[in-house]
Structure formats: C-alpha cells, structure tokens
Design a protein around this motif. Structure first.
Motif, PDB file in Angstrom:
ATOM      1  N   GLY A 126      -2.481  -2.380 -13.401  1.00  0.00           N
ATOM      2  CA  GLY A 126      -3.249  -2.429 -12.159  1.00  0.00           C
ATOM      3  C   GLY A 126      -2.435  -3.009 -11.015  1.00  0.00           C
ATOM      4  N   LYS A 127      -3.055  -3.890 -10.266  1.00  0.00           N
ATOM      5  CA  LYS A 127      -2.411  -4.507  -9.104  1.00  0.00           C
ATOM      6  C   LYS A 127      -1.509  -5.666  -9.481  1.00  0.00           C
ATOM      7  CE  LYS A 127      -6.308  -3.314  -6.171  1.00  0.00           C
ATOM      8  NZ  LYS A 127      -7.430  -3.800  -5.391  1.00  0.00           N
ATOM      9  N   GLY A 140       3.284  -4.630  -8.977  1.00  0.00           N
ATOM     10  CA  GLY A 140       1.873  -4.258  -9.040  1.00  0.00           C
ATOM     11  C   GLY A 140       1.665  -2.882  -8.437  1.00  0.00           C
ATOM     12  N   GLY A 141       0.758  -2.106  -9.017  1.00  0.00           N
ATOM     13  CA  GLY A 141       0.474  -0.764  -8.526  1.00  0.00           C
ATOM     14  C   GLY A 141       1.404   0.308  -9.052  1.00  0.00           C
ATOM     15  N   GLN A 169       0.827  -1.205   0.000  1.00  0.00           N
ATOM     16  CA  GLN A 169       0.000   0.000   0.000  1.00  0.00           C
ATOM     17  C   GLN A 169       0.861   1.254   0.000  1.00  0.00           C
ATOM     18  OE1 GLN A 169      -3.204   0.139  -0.729  1.00  0.00           O
ATOM     19  NE2 GLN A 169      -2.882   2.333  -0.811  1.00  0.00           N
ATOM     20  N   GLU A 170       1.979   1.218   0.705  1.00  0.00           N
ATOM     21  CA  GLU A 170       2.895   2.365   0.704  1.00  0.00           C
ATOM     22  C   GLU A 170       3.470   2.584  -0.702  1.00  0.00           C
ATOM     23  OE1 GLU A 170       7.097   3.865   2.701  1.00  0.00           O
ATOM     24  OE2 GLU A 170       6.140   2.040   3.445  1.00  0.00           O
ATOM     25  N   TYR A 171       3.797   1.483  -1.392  1.00  0.00           N
ATOM     26  CA  TYR A 171       4.319   1.571  -2.760  1.00  0.00           C
ATOM     27  C   TYR A 171       3.273   2.199  -3.685  1.00  0.00           C
ATOM     28  CZ  TYR A 171       6.224   0.262  -7.276  1.00  0.00           C
ATOM     29  OH  TYR A 171       6.705   0.298  -8.573  1.00  0.00           O
ATOM     30  N   VAL A 172       2.052   1.741  -3.598  1.00  0.00           N
ATOM     31  CA  VAL A 172       0.965   2.275  -4.427  1.00  0.00           C
ATOM     32  C   VAL A 172       0.771   3.761  -4.133  1.00  0.00           C
ATOM     33  CG1 VAL A 172      -1.530   2.157  -4.859  1.00  0.00           C
ATOM     34  CG2 VAL A 172      -0.190   0.050  -4.729  1.00  0.00           C
TER      35      VAL A 172
END
Length: 132
Positions: free
Chosen positions: A109-110, A118-119, A4-7
């Motif tokens: 996408g993911k 992903g992301g 989530q931090e990467y995204v």
C-alpha cells in the motif's frame, strides 16, 4: 518525484503491462505471465499451506529489492504473505514459474518498506517448488 506522481506512474505501468501479449489477469488487479508451466495436475496451495519458492522481487524501474536466488529456497506459510502472493500462489502448481505484477493495494500500500517506496507496483519472478 512527488509521491502522487510516483503512485500514478506505477498504476500507468501496470495498466500498460496488462495489455502485453501473454499477460493474464488474476483477482484484485494482479496480473501474471507464465514463464514455465509445472504439473497441471499437481496440488494447488491453500491459504494454510507452507510453500517453498524461489523468487526475485523488483520495482518497476527494474531494481531488485529481494531475492532468494543463489540461496536455499525459503518456505513460507502462505497466509502470512502479502495479499498479491496469496492470490497468485493459490493458482500455481508445483513447477510453475510466473512473473507476477502486483499493485500497491495488494502489496504494501502506501507504506514504504526497505528498498520499496510507498505506492509501488511490485514485480515478482516466483517459482513454486513445493507445497506442504
């Protein structure tokens, strides 16, 4: 780094890039900067067109994951490419060279791809050489 931090970092990078001088918006959160203009009266590719391009693809950390430079430029049927390419290339004329910034939602996408977590926001230097 957590997924989530990467995204989030990728989205923040794209938001910052969108505010830089010369960066213009396209549909669906895609942005671009003109590196060189081609023939503004030339044909625009449609979804069914075959496009011949040179390109370099990078992630936001600057690491290249794919490139056609130094080889024969590939030809692709536009409708078979990632959505970000379809949207951007339909606005380009032969001879245009753009740096295109594509959010993950308009790329892979993911899903991770070789060399692409992903992301990932993707950066492409795309030169449109021909439309058939």
């Amino acid at each position: 780094m957590a997924k989530q931090e990467y995204v989030s970092r990728n989205l923040e990078w794209l938001e910052a890039k969108s505010r830089e001088p010369g960066v213009k918006p396209l549909d669906k959160g895609i942005f671009y900067k003109v590196l060189r203009s081609g023939d503004s009266k030339g044909a625009l590719p449609g979804r069914g067109s075959v496009v011949t391009v040179h390109y370099v693809g990078k992630t936001i950390n600057g690491r290249a994951f794919d490139s056609s430079r130094g080889a024969t430029p590939p030809a692709f049927r536009l409708r078979e490419l990632i959505p970000g390419w379809i949207i951007a290339l339909q606005q380009m004329h032969v001879g245009d060279r753009w740096e295109v910034y594509i959010p993950a939602s308009q790329a892979y996408g993911k899903s991770a791809q070789p060399g692409i977590p992903g992301g990932s926001t993707l950066i492409f230097d795309i030169e449109l050489l021909a439309v058939n």
